[in-house]
Design a protein around this motif. Sequence first.
Motif, short mmCIF file in Angstrom:
data_model
loop_
_atom_site.label_atom_id
_atom_site.label_comp_id
_atom_site.label_asym_id
_atom_site.label_seq_id
_atom_site.Cartn_x
_atom_site.Cartn_y
_atom_site.Cartn_z
N ALA A 218 0.85 -1.20 0.00
CA ALA A 218 0.00 0.00 0.00
C ALA A 218 0.87 1.24 0.00
O ALA A 218 1.99 1.21 0.50
CB ALA A 218 -0.91 0.01 1.22
N ARG A 219 0.34 2.29 -0.58
CA ARG A 219 1.02 3.60 -0.56
C ARG A 219 0.23 4.51 0.36
O ARG A 219 -0.98 4.67 0.21
CB ARG A 219 1.09 4.20 -1.96
CG ARG A 219 1.85 5.50 -1.97
CD ARG A 219 1.77 6.24 -3.29
NE ARG A 219 1.77 5.37 -4.44
CZ ARG A 219 2.50 5.57 -5.53
NH1 ARG A 219 3.29 6.60 -5.60
NH2 ARG A 219 2.42 4.75 -6.54
N GLN A 220 0.93 5.10 1.32
CA GLN A 220 0.29 6.02 2.26
C GLN A 220 0.84 7.43 1.97
O GLN A 220 2.06 7.60 1.92
CB GLN A 220 0.60 5.60 3.69
CG GLN A 220 0.02 6.52 4.73
CD GLN A 220 0.31 6.02 6.14
OE1 GLN A 220 0.75 4.90 6.33
NE2 GLN A 220 0.07 6.86 7.11
N PRO A 221 -0.02 8.38 1.80
CA PRO A 221 0.47 9.75 1.55
C PRO A 221 1.31 10.25 2.71
O PRO A 221 1.02 10.00 3.87
CB PRO A 221 -0.81 10.58 1.42
CG PRO A 221 -1.90 9.61 1.16
CD PRO A 221 -1.48 8.33 1.78
N GLY A 222 2.39 10.93 2.38
CA GLY A 222 3.30 11.46 3.39
C GLY A 222 2.94 12.80 3.74
O GLY A 222 2.68 13.60 4.35
#
Length: 188
Positions: free
Chosen positions: A184-188
């Motif tokens: 998964a990609r989590q916004p930084g």
Amino acid sequence: MIKKIIPIALPVLALVGGAFGGDMLRAPASPADPATEAAAADDHGAAPADDGHGGGEDHGGDDHGGGDHGGGDHGGGGDPTEAAYFQFPTQFFVPLMRQGDLRDVMILTVTLQTDGANLQALSKKEHILRDALLRQLMIHANTGGFDGNFTADRNLVTLREGLLQAAKAATDAPVTAVLIEDIARQPG
């Protein structure tokens, strides 16, 4: 100066806090361990109640239970050629940096496939394997591997091949495949 540090420090602190919270809430890593602990708790719970009447029976049950659980959990001699899986107890967090700024964080759950005879050897090399895989994940991130459609089959094949080569280089135990269970990609 502080205005430049705060945007970088807040996502890092949130990431560390989330990882710590997730680790605290995570179920035990191995499904065999809770059964062993539950059986041990049942045996120990029954021992004080039956202390005067059936102490010998409880000790006999402990001997059989310990032998059965020991053979099932550490079955190095059970099926050494059967596929076995080593799952890392914590996820991998890979920061995606662009031009010095933290844009996103990739979160991956990785499992290594080996044979039953070498599962314990992989477990002992967990820290070395984790370092090698994280290094490869950083290389993959810095070369744009997580940009765009990172879940496309060709991109995942490239990622798995890189992780497999890194795992093989880090240990002499045979690693036959790298399984990506969650990504998964989590916004930084």
